[in-house]
Design a protein around this motif. Structure first.
Motif, mmCIF file in Angstrom:
data_model
loop_
_atom_site.group_PDB
_atom_site.id
_atom_site.type_symbol
_atom_site.label_atom_id
_atom_site.label_comp_id
_atom_site.label_asym_id
_atom_site.label_seq_id
_atom_site.Cartn_x
_atom_site.Cartn_y
_atom_site.Cartn_z
ATOM 1 N N CYS A 193 -10.666 34.597 -11.963
ATOM 2 C CA CYS A 193 -10.419 34.123 -10.682
ATOM 3 C C CYS A 193 -11.834 33.769 -9.901
ATOM 4 O O CYS A 193 -12.621 34.445 -9.497
ATOM 5 C CB CYS A 193 -9.780 34.937 -9.997
ATOM 6 S SG CYS A 193 -9.114 34.396 -8.401
ATOM 7 N N TYR A 194 -11.954 32.477 -9.362
ATOM 8 C CA TYR A 194 -12.884 31.845 -8.527
ATOM 9 C C TYR A 194 -12.783 32.741 -7.198
ATOM 10 O O TYR A 194 -13.755 32.667 -6.309
ATOM 11 C CB TYR A 194 -12.968 30.521 -8.341
ATOM 12 C CG TYR A 194 -13.613 29.561 -9.541
ATOM 13 C CD1 TYR A 194 -14.487 30.282 -10.397
ATOM 14 C CD2 TYR A 194 -13.060 28.507 -9.865
ATOM 15 C CE1 TYR A 194 -14.930 29.650 -11.613
ATOM 16 C CE2 TYR A 194 -13.464 27.747 -11.120
ATOM 17 C CZ TYR A 194 -14.503 28.313 -11.837
ATOM 18 O OH TYR A 194 -14.797 27.825 -13.024
ATOM 19 N N ASN A 195 -11.644 33.051 -6.630
ATOM 20 C CA ASN A 195 -11.353 33.718 -5.457
ATOM 21 C C ASN A 195 -11.496 35.177 -5.332
ATOM 22 O O ASN A 195 -11.370 35.890 -4.323
ATOM 23 C CB ASN A 195 -10.076 33.129 -4.959
ATOM 24 C CG ASN A 195 -9.800 31.713 -4.660
ATOM 25 O OD1 ASN A 195 -10.860 31.226 -4.065
ATOM 26 N ND2 ASN A 195 -8.966 31.201 -4.902
ATOM 27 N N GLY A 196 -11.931 35.632 -6.584
ATOM 28 C CA GLY A 196 -12.199 37.053 -6.629
ATOM 29 C C GLY A 196 -10.894 38.070 -6.343
ATOM 30 O O GLY A 196 -10.930 39.122 -5.948
ATOM 31 N N CYS A 208 -5.569 34.958 -8.612
ATOM 32 C CA CYS A 208 -4.930 34.155 -7.264
ATOM 33 C C CYS A 208 -3.796 33.294 -7.887
ATOM 34 O O CYS A 208 -2.702 33.026 -7.177
ATOM 35 C CB CYS A 208 -5.980 33.340 -6.387
ATOM 36 S SG CYS A 208 -6.381 31.810 -7.162
ATOM 37 N N GLY A 209 -3.970 32.732 -9.022
ATOM 38 C CA GLY A 209 -3.048 31.907 -9.679
ATOM 39 C C GLY A 209 -3.214 30.567 -9.263
ATOM 40 O O GLY A 209 -2.335 29.809 -9.713
ATOM 41 N N GLU A 210 -4.053 30.199 -8.358
ATOM 42 C CA GLU A 210 -3.948 28.849 -7.805
ATOM 43 C C GLU A 210 -5.606 28.156 -8.066
ATOM 44 O O GLU A 210 -5.665 26.860 -8.185
ATOM 45 C CB GLU A 210 -3.782 28.748 -6.248
ATOM 46 C CG GLU A 210 -2.048 29.203 -6.133
ATOM 47 C CD GLU A 210 -1.945 29.763 -4.687
ATOM 48 O OE1 GLU A 210 -2.940 29.705 -3.744
ATOM 49 O OE2 GLU A 210 -1.001 30.089 -4.401
ATOM 50 N N CYS A 211 -6.470 28.699 -8.053
ATOM 51 C CA CYS A 211 -7.880 28.383 -8.325
ATOM 52 C C CYS A 211 -7.815 27.659 -9.604
ATOM 53 O O CYS A 211 -6.929 28.107 -10.869
ATOM 54 C CB CYS A 211 -8.825 29.282 -8.125
ATOM 55 S SG CYS A 211 -9.096 30.480 -9.632
ATOM 56 N N PRO A 212 -8.934 26.941 -9.993
ATOM 57 C CA PRO A 212 -8.973 26.002 -11.357
ATOM 58 C C PRO A 212 -9.025 26.979 -12.491
ATOM 59 O O PRO A 212 -8.363 26.728 -13.621
ATOM 60 C CB PRO A 212 -10.123 25.161 -11.239
ATOM 61 C CG PRO A 212 -10.470 25.143 -9.915
ATOM 62 C CD PRO A 212 -9.846 26.138 -9.205
#
Ligand SMILES: [Zn+2]
Length: 228
Positions: A193-196, A208-212
């Protein structure tokens, strides 16, 4: 010409899905006792990846002196990228994704070869992949082949760079993880996850299930699972 030990392998290991799958592949092919790993700190926002790498290394019961962490914080000074600064990772700039760090894999694989030379490993494994070509020029097969020649010439050695994921899509990478007997480790212990995000657990792992990166991981896992 230095003739390196053909039974030994160095895996470039970030603690992410792809490199952990490669680690499983290498353990199966070369045997646990012959596997060495190299991880990098380069000012990425999520040092959580390094924690994952250490945990996975321990979980897979590799020899404790076969793990090396190299500080490449200089990349933060030189790289202009969303992964090392605070930009938006989904942007495209000059035809390249903003997560592209120019020269990154040249540097990584050069250090990997230096360490492989020291540790007497002929084989180097990297989890680069051309299939879902995301715009990273240093993940292409031609680049890896060219660098293998360059590193071998430059160090008068006979390196062999393996890229087990090169032509696989995300679904096939999950299949390889299963075949390499690291499916649970990859699913539950790796970080993409790019959002950590490490608090939300999904059937395809944490994120997060939403980042690329999460979207790709989720899609691949869904396809892998639906085929069973
Ligand atoms: Zn995410």
């Amino acid at each position: 010409m230095k003739s390196l030990n053909k039974n030994r392998v160095l895996v470039v290991f970030s603690g992410g899905q792809d490199s952990t799958t490669c680690l499983g592949w290498a353990i199966r092919k070369f045997g646990k006792e012959n596997v060495f790993t190299l991880s990098f700190i380069y000012g990425q926002k999520h040092s959580i990846e390094i924690d994952c790498a250490k945990e996975i290394f321990t979980k897979l019961e590799l020899k404790s002196d076969h793990f090396r962490l190299l500080d490449l914080k200089v990349m933060k000074v030189l790289g202009d990228s969303a992964l090392v600064t605070n930009g938006d990772v989904s942007q495209i700039k000059d035809g390249l994704p903003s997560s592209f760090v120019p020269g990154r894999n040249i540097i990584f694989l050069t250090h990997a070869a230096q360490l492989a030379y020291q540790w007497d490993c002929k084989n180097i494994v990297t989890g680069v992949c051309e299939t879902d070509f995301s715009g990273y020029p240093d993940c292409r097969d031609n680049f890896i082949k060219s660098l293998q020649v360059t590193l071998s010439l430059g160090m008068e050695a006979d390196f062999l760079i393996h890229t087990p994921l090169m032509w696989l899509d995300k679904k096939a990478i999950w299949e390889l993880a299963e075949k390499s007997e690291v499916l649970e480790v990859v699913r539950d212990m790796t970080h993409t996850c790019y959002n950590g995000e490490r608090n939300i657990k999904n059937e395809w792992g944490y994120g997060c299930g939403e980042c690329p990166a999460c979207l790709l991981r989720k899609k691949g896992y869904g396809e892998f699972n639906s085929n069973k």
